[in-house]
Design a protein around this motif. Structure first.
Motif, PDB file in Angstrom:
ATOM      1  N   GLU A   1       0.832  -1.209   0.000  1.00 46.35           N
ATOM      2  CA  GLU A   1       0.000   0.000   0.000  1.00 46.35           C
ATOM      3  C   GLU A   1       0.866   1.258   0.000  1.00 46.35           C
ATOM      4  OE1 GLU A   1      -3.183   0.206  -0.427  1.00 46.35           O
ATOM      5  OE2 GLU A   1      -3.571  -1.945  -0.373  1.00 46.35           O
ATOM      6  N   LEU A   2       1.985   1.217   0.715  1.00 44.93           N
ATOM      7  CA  LEU A   2       2.895   2.356   0.720  1.00 44.93           C
ATOM      8  C   LEU A   2       3.443   2.587  -0.684  1.00 44.93           C
ATOM      9  CD1 LEU A   2       4.367   4.530   2.367  1.00 44.93           C
ATOM     10  CD2 LEU A   2       6.200   2.859   2.760  1.00 44.93           C
ATOM     11  N   LYS A   3       3.740   1.500  -1.390  1.00 47.50           N
ATOM     12  CA  LYS A   3       4.241   1.601  -2.765  1.00 47.50           C
ATOM     13  C   LYS A   3       3.182   2.210  -3.678  1.00 47.50           C
ATOM     14  CE  LYS A   3       6.367  -1.145  -6.439  1.00 47.50           C
ATOM     15  NZ  LYS A   3       6.824  -2.514  -6.847  1.00 47.50           N
ATOM     16  N   LYS A   4       1.921   1.817  -3.501  1.00 47.89           N
ATOM     17  CA  LYS A   4       0.823   2.385  -4.291  1.00 47.89           C
ATOM     18  C   LYS A   4       0.696   3.882  -4.014  1.00 47.89           C
ATOM     19  CE  LYS A   4      -1.996  -1.831  -4.323  1.00 47.89           C
ATOM     20  NZ  LYS A   4      -3.243  -2.451  -3.800  1.00 47.89           N
ATOM     21  N   HIS A   5       0.792   4.226  -2.740  1.00 46.96           N
ATOM     22  CA  HIS A   5       0.699   5.636  -2.349  1.00 46.96           C
ATOM     23  C   HIS A   5       1.796   6.458  -3.017  1.00 46.96           C
ATOM     24  CE1 HIS A   5      -0.068   9.145   0.083  1.00 46.96           C
ATOM     25  NE2 HIS A   5       1.172   9.124   0.545  1.00 46.96           N
ATOM     26  N   ALA A   6       3.010   5.956  -2.978  1.00 46.88           N
ATOM     27  CA  ALA A   6       4.148   6.673  -3.558  1.00 46.88           C
ATOM     28  C   ALA A   6       3.981   6.897  -5.057  1.00 46.88           C
ATOM     29  CB  ALA A   6       5.439   5.902  -3.288  1.00 46.88           C
ATOM     30  N   ALA A   7       3.297   5.985  -5.736  1.00 43.61           N
ATOM     31  CA  ALA A   7       3.148   6.064  -7.191  1.00 43.61           C
ATOM     32  C   ALA A   7       2.338   7.261  -7.645  1.00 43.61           C
ATOM     33  CB  ALA A   7       2.502   4.776  -7.713  1.00 43.61           C
ATOM     34  N   PHE A   8       1.627   7.913  -6.736  1.00 43.74           N
ATOM     35  CA  PHE A   8       0.819   9.076  -7.094  1.00 43.74           C
ATOM     36  C   PHE A   8       1.604  10.385  -7.054  1.00 43.74           C
ATOM     37  CE2 PHE A   8      -2.602   6.116  -6.130  1.00 43.74           C
ATOM     38  CZ  PHE A   8      -3.499   6.407  -7.142  1.00 43.74           C
ATOM     39  N   PHE A   9       2.891  10.325  -6.782  1.00 45.15           N
ATOM     40  CA  PHE A   9       3.715  11.524  -6.683  1.00 45.15           C
ATOM     41  C   PHE A   9       4.847  11.495  -7.705  1.00 45.15           C
ATOM     42  CE2 PHE A   9       1.810  10.614  -2.634  1.00 45.15           C
ATOM     43  CZ  PHE A   9       1.354  11.845  -2.183  1.00 45.15           C
ATOM     44  N   THR A  10       5.197  12.654  -8.215  1.00 49.42           N
ATOM     45  CA  THR A  10       6.361  12.731  -9.098  1.00 49.42           C
ATOM     46  C   THR A  10       7.618  12.571  -8.246  1.00 49.42           C
ATOM     47  OG1 THR A  10       6.490  15.149  -8.879  1.00 49.42           O
ATOM     48  CG2 THR A  10       5.174  14.268 -10.721  1.00 49.42           C
ATOM     49  N   GLU A  11       8.710  12.174  -8.879  1.00 44.47           N
ATOM     50  CA  GLU A  11       9.955  11.974  -8.132  1.00 44.47           C
ATOM     51  C   GLU A  11      10.453  13.278  -7.513  1.00 44.47           C
ATOM     52  OE1 GLU A  11      12.951  10.049 -10.406  1.00 44.47           O
ATOM     53  OE2 GLU A  11      11.773   8.224 -10.745  1.00 44.47           O
ATOM     54  N   ASP A  12      10.158  14.400  -8.161  1.00 39.16           N
ATOM     55  CA  ASP A  12      10.624  15.693  -7.649  1.00 39.16           C
ATOM     56  C   ASP A  12       9.522  16.452  -6.910  1.00 39.16           C
ATOM     57  OD1 ASP A  12       9.039  16.229  -9.832  1.00 39.16           O
ATOM     58  OD2 ASP A  12      10.388  17.725 -10.717  1.00 39.16           O
ATOM     59  N   VAL A  13       8.543  15.734  -6.378  1.00 34.41           N
ATOM     60  CA  VAL A  13       7.458  16.392  -5.648  1.00 34.41           C
ATOM     61  C   VAL A  13       8.027  17.201  -4.485  1.00 34.41           C
ATOM     62  CG1 VAL A  13       7.073  14.401  -4.135  1.00 34.41           C
ATOM     63  CG2 VAL A  13       5.230  16.056  -4.514  1.00 34.41           C
ATOM     64  N   GLU A  14       7.441  18.361  -4.250  1.00 35.89           N
ATOM     65  CA  GLU A  14       7.840  19.202  -3.120  1.00 35.89           C
ATOM     66  C   GLU A  14       6.685  19.248  -2.120  1.00 35.89           C
ATOM     67  OE1 GLU A  14       9.045  23.017  -4.574  1.00 35.89           O
ATOM     68  OE2 GLU A  14      10.574  22.177  -5.894  1.00 35.89           O
ATOM     69  N   PHE A  15       7.008  19.018  -0.859  1.00 33.59           N
ATOM     70  CA  PHE A  15       5.989  18.996   0.190  1.00 33.59           C
ATOM     71  C   PHE A  15       6.336  20.056   1.235  1.00 33.59           C
ATOM     72  CE2 PHE A  15       4.420  16.525   4.123  1.00 33.59           C
ATOM     73  CZ  PHE A  15       3.215  17.218   4.124  1.00 33.59           C
ATOM     74  N   TYR A  16       5.434  21.039   1.367  1.00 33.83           N
ATOM     75  CA  TYR A  16       5.646  22.156   2.277  1.00 33.83           C
ATOM     76  C   TYR A  16       4.725  22.021   3.490  1.00 33.83           C
ATOM     77  CZ  TYR A  16       7.939  24.244  -1.784  1.00 33.83           C
ATOM     78  OH  TYR A  16       8.766  24.479  -2.854  1.00 33.83           O
ATOM     79  N   HIS A  17       5.312  22.103   4.665  1.00 33.71           N
ATOM     80  CA  HIS A  17       4.550  21.971   5.910  1.00 33.71           C
ATOM     81  C   HIS A  17       4.880  23.156   6.815  1.00 33.71           C
ATOM     82  CE1 HIS A  17       3.300  20.369   9.815  1.00 33.71           C
ATOM     83  NE2 HIS A  17       2.549  19.530   9.130  1.00 33.71           N
TER      84      HIS A  17
ATOM     85  N   VAL B   1       2.704  19.787  -2.830  1.00 39.06           N
ATOM     86  CA  VAL B   1       1.741  19.574  -1.752  1.00 39.06           C
ATOM     87  C   VAL B   1       2.026  20.587  -0.646  1.00 39.06           C
ATOM     88  CG1 VAL B   1       0.865  17.968  -0.018  1.00 39.06           C
ATOM     89  CG2 VAL B   1       1.560  17.115  -2.262  1.00 39.06           C
ATOM     90  N   LEU B   2       0.979  21.244  -0.169  1.00 32.08           N
ATOM     91  CA  LEU B   2       1.112  22.182   0.942  1.00 32.08           C
ATOM     92  C   LEU B   2       0.168  21.751   2.051  1.00 32.08           C
ATOM     93  CD1 LEU B   2       1.527  23.863  -1.866  1.00 32.08           C
ATOM     94  CD2 LEU B   2       1.464  25.852  -0.351  1.00 32.08           C
ATOM     95  N   SER B   3       0.685  21.716   3.267  1.00 27.45           N
ATOM     96  CA  SER B   3      -0.112  21.397   4.450  1.00 27.45           C
ATOM     97  C   SER B   3       0.160  22.487   5.481  1.00 27.45           C
ATOM     98  CB  SER B   3       0.277  20.026   4.994  1.00 27.45           C
ATOM     99  OG  SER B   3      -0.509  19.687   6.113  1.00 27.45           O
ATOM    100  N   TYR B   4      -0.880  23.207   5.867  1.00 30.64           N
ATOM    101  CA  TYR B   4      -0.646  24.394   6.704  1.00 30.64           C
ATOM    102  C   TYR B   4      -1.875  24.700   7.562  1.00 30.64           C
ATOM    103  CZ  TYR B   4      -3.366  26.381   2.893  1.00 30.64           C
ATOM    104  OH  TYR B   4      -4.354  26.609   1.951  1.00 30.64           O
ATOM    105  N   GLY B   5      -1.697  25.651   8.482  1.00 31.55           N
ATOM    106  CA  GLY B   5      -2.789  26.023   9.380  1.00 31.55           C
ATOM    107  C   GLY B   5      -3.153  24.894  10.328  1.00 31.55           C
ATOM    108  N   HIS B   6      -2.166  24.126  10.770  1.00 31.84           N
ATOM    109  CA  HIS B   6      -2.445  23.004  11.655  1.00 31.84           C
ATOM    110  C   HIS B   6      -3.020  23.489  12.988  1.00 31.84           C
ATOM    111  CE1 HIS B   6       0.181  21.025   8.736  1.00 31.84           C
ATOM    112  NE2 HIS B   6      -0.456  19.930   9.082  1.00 31.84           N
ATOM    113  N   ARG B   7      -4.046  22.801  13.424  1.00 34.75           N
ATOM    114  CA  ARG B   7      -4.755  23.208  14.635  1.00 34.75           C
ATOM    115  C   ARG B   7      -5.543  22.015  15.154  1.00 34.75           C
ATOM    116  NH1 ARG B   7      -6.691  24.705   9.702  1.00 34.75           N
ATOM    117  NH2 ARG B   7      -8.915  24.359   9.303  1.00 34.75           N
ATOM    118  N   THR B   8      -6.037  22.139  16.354  1.00 37.71           N
ATOM    119  CA  THR B   8      -6.899  21.095  16.892  1.00 37.71           C
ATOM    120  C   THR B   8      -8.331  21.400  16.496  1.00 37.71           C
ATOM    121  OG1 THR B   8      -7.272  22.267  18.973  1.00 37.71           O
ATOM    122  CG2 THR B   8      -5.374  20.777  18.867  1.00 37.71           C
ATOM    123  N   ALA B   9      -9.166  20.409  16.509  1.00 38.57           N
ATOM    124  CA  ALA B   9     -10.575  20.608  16.179  1.00 38.57           C
ATOM    125  C   ALA B   9     -11.209  21.585  17.155  1.00 38.57           C
ATOM    126  CB  ALA B   9     -11.312  19.272  16.216  1.00 38.57           C
ATOM    127  N   GLU B  10     -10.799  21.491  18.417  1.00 39.06           N
ATOM    128  CA  GLU B  10     -11.343  22.396  19.428  1.00 39.06           C
ATOM    129  C   GLU B  10     -10.975  23.834  19.127  1.00 39.06           C
ATOM    130  OE1 GLU B  10     -11.098  18.378  20.913  1.00 39.06           O
ATOM    131  OE2 GLU B  10      -9.618  19.728  20.030  1.00 39.06           O
TER     132      GLU B  10
END
Length: 211
Positions: free
Chosen positions: A82-98, A179-188
């Motif tokens: 499953e991890l291999k399947k997940h990886a297949a959806f990204f380009t080799e040079d994908v940039e992930f910003y957190h 991929v950008l992941s930002y504004g991390h917060r708790t549900a509360e």
């Protein structure tokens, strides 16, 4: 380490053939293509907040199906296949910003972090009604939304974050390039913020009536 960092999901995906009606997924991940069935696509699309034009509707359905497939494998990534399947959806040079975790500049490092910090510990859920999809001419699409991360151990789903995924479509393959992941917060925290806004709005209404 904030679990949501590696959950964007570890996120992602890619060019579009706006004439296609069936969701397009990476051909090297056929199992995920099967997972993104018509029923799933319709269910995912039902929560998409965007204009109901035929063109936008077709693209949104495609991206909703790919989003489901990417994170279906992400949520099961404790299994190497499953991890291999997940990886297949990204380009080799994908940039992930957190926003709190920093940046990874390629698929190898991003997937290594996913395996280390996420797999077997957390799963990702798309928050219904938050997904928006925008076409990018002669390239693909931009997906925006809010997702939450749930602990397998406790069952709690407290972590919320906004995300953006830039998808590129080449032939019939959708792959995430940014991929950008930002504004991390708790549900509360989000609930508290919403409550404050409502209170401020009500206070303003009362004030206006008194004037």
């Amino acid at each position: 380490m904030n679990p949501a960092f590696y959950s964007l999901a570890t996120v992602a995906v890619l060019t579009l053939s706006l004439a296609t009606t069936e969701p397009a997924v990476a051909t090297d991940a056929p199992a995920l293509a099967n997972a993104a069935s018509d029923k799933t696509a319709e269910a995912s699309h039902a929560g998409i907040a965007q204009p109901a034009t035929a063109l936008a509707d077709t693209l949104a359905t495609q991206i909703a199906a790919v989003d489901f497939a990417v994170f279906d494998s992400f949520n099961k990534c404790a299994a190497p296949a499953e991890l291999k399947k997940h990886a297949a959806f990204f380009t080799e040079d994908v940039e992930f910003y957190h926003d709190t975790g920093g940046v990874t500049w390629n698929r190898k490092d991003m997937i290594a972090n996913t395996e280390k910090y996420v797999c077997g510990h957390y799963r990702r859920e798309l928050v219904a009604g938050t997904m928006k999809v925008f076409p990018v001419k002669e390239f693909g699409a931009i997906e925006q939304g809010v997702h939450r991360f749930c602990s397998f151990e406790t069952g709690s789903c407290d972590g919320l974050a906004d995300f953006v995924i830039v998808w590129r479509k080449q032939g019939e393959q959708w792959k995430a390039t940014r991929v950008l992941s930002y504004g991390h917060r708790t549900a509360e925290a989000k609930t508290d913020q919403t409550t404050k806004l409502k209170l401020a709005f009500n206070k303003k209404l009362v004030s206006n009536k008194m004037q």
